[in-house]
Design a protein around this motif. Structure first.
Motif, PDB file in Angstrom:
ATOM      1  N   PRO A   3       8.971   4.431 -32.037  1.00  0.00           N
ATOM      2  CA  PRO A   3       7.614   4.767 -32.905  1.00  0.00           C
ATOM      3  C   PRO A   3       7.564   4.157 -33.934  1.00  0.00           C
ATOM      4  N   PHE A   4       7.616   2.716 -34.085  1.00  0.00           N
ATOM      5  CA  PHE A   4       7.365   1.807 -35.148  1.00  0.00           C
ATOM      6  C   PHE A   4       6.386   0.655 -35.212  1.00  0.00           C
ATOM      7  N   GLY A   5       5.626   0.540 -36.183  1.00  0.00           N
ATOM      8  CA  GLY A   5       4.571  -0.420 -36.454  1.00  0.00           C
ATOM      9  C   GLY A   5       4.650  -1.148 -37.747  1.00  0.00           C
TER      10      GLY A   5
ATOM     11  N   GLU B  57      -0.152   1.216 -34.514  1.00  0.00           N
ATOM     12  CA  GLU B  57       0.751   0.253 -33.932  1.00  0.00           C
ATOM     13  C   GLU B  57       1.900   1.136 -33.336  1.00  0.00           C
ATOM     14  N   ALA B  58       2.467   1.926 -34.072  1.00  0.00           N
ATOM     15  CA  ALA B  58       3.537   3.075 -33.901  1.00  0.00           C
ATOM     16  C   ALA B  58       3.235   3.892 -32.581  1.00  0.00           C
ATOM     17  N   ALA B  59       1.989   4.142 -32.443  1.00  0.00           N
ATOM     18  CA  ALA B  59       1.359   4.888 -31.159  1.00  0.00           C
ATOM     19  C   ALA B  59       1.486   4.129 -30.174  1.00  0.00           C
ATOM     20  N   LEU B  60       1.174   2.982 -30.467  1.00  0.00           N
ATOM     21  CA  LEU B  60       1.064   2.089 -29.234  1.00  0.00           C
ATOM     22  C   LEU B  60       2.331   1.486 -28.697  1.00  0.00           C
ATOM     23  N   ALA B  61       3.202   1.334 -29.619  1.00  0.00           N
ATOM     24  CA  ALA B  61       4.711   1.189 -29.204  1.00  0.00           C
ATOM     25  C   ALA B  61       5.281   2.225 -28.241  1.00  0.00           C
TER      26      ALA B  61
END
Length: 159
Positions: A30-32, A19-23
Motif C-alpha cells: 500500500p504505497f503511492g 495511488e496506494a489504494a490502486l497498488a
C-alpha cells in the motif's frame, strides 16, 4: 524552492493515497508517490508494483523515478517535489537523492520492520545536497490507510 501551502499538500497527499489504494487493488503493497512542480501541478504518479512485477525494487518511488526519467532531463529533477504516503525506505530515498530530487513531502513515518532500518532523517544527514523535507502531512490518515490495507492483505510486510 518554496514549500507548498498545507492545504495543497493535503490535496496532493490524498492523490498519493489513491495511488496506494490502486497498488493494493492490484495485489501490491500500500504505497503511492506523486511528483509535482513548484506550483503543485502533478507531473507523474506511481504506486508499488513489487508483487505484480515480481521485482523487489518496484517500490512507488522507484517506479515514479523511472517514469520521470523517460520524460525529463536529469537537471530538471531538482525542481520536482516528491510526495509519498509514508517515509521512503533507504533504497528509494537514496535513489531519489541520486536522481537529484531535493524536495520531499511524507505522510506516515517509517515502518519499524524496514530492512535495513535506516530512516529518511538519518540518510538526509549524509546527503551532499540540501534537502527540504516535510514530515507528517495527513500522517494519521496515511498510517491508518496503510495499516488497514496491510490487515486486508493478511498483515504481510513489504520486503
Amino acid at each position: 524552492m518554496y514549500p507548498l501551502k498545507i492545504e495543497k499538500q493535503e490535496i496532493l497527499m490524498r492523490l498519493v493515497m489513491k495511488e496506494a489504494a490502486l497498488a493494493v487493488e492490484e495485489g501490491n503493497y500500500p504505497f503511492g508517490a506523486v511528483a509535482v512542480d513548484a506550483d503543485g501541478t502533478v507531473i507523474a504518479s506511481a504506486h508499488n508494483t513489487q508483487v505484480t512485477d515480481h521485482d523487489p525494487t518496484a517500490h512507488a518511488e522507484i517506479n515514479l523515478i523511472r517514469c520521470l526519467a523517460e520524460e525529463f532531463e536529469e537537471s530538471d529533477f531538482n525542481r520536482i517535489i516528491l510526495i509519498c504516503n509514508a517515509q521512503s525506505c533507504s533504497m528509494c530515498f537514496s535513489a531519489a537523492i541520486k536522481a537529484g530530487i531535493c524536495n520531499y513531502i511524507f505522510g506516515a513515518p517509517n515502518e519499524p520492520h524496514m530492512n535495513p532500518y535506516l530512516p529518511v532523517a538519518e540518510i538526509a544527514k549524509h546527503s551532499r545536497a540540501a534537502l527540504q523535507i516535510t514530515y507528517g502531512v495527513l500522517e494519521e490518515e496515511c498510517a491508518q490507510q496503510i495499516a488497514a490495507m496491510r490487515k486486508k492483505q493478511g498483515g504481510r510486510p513489504a520486503q
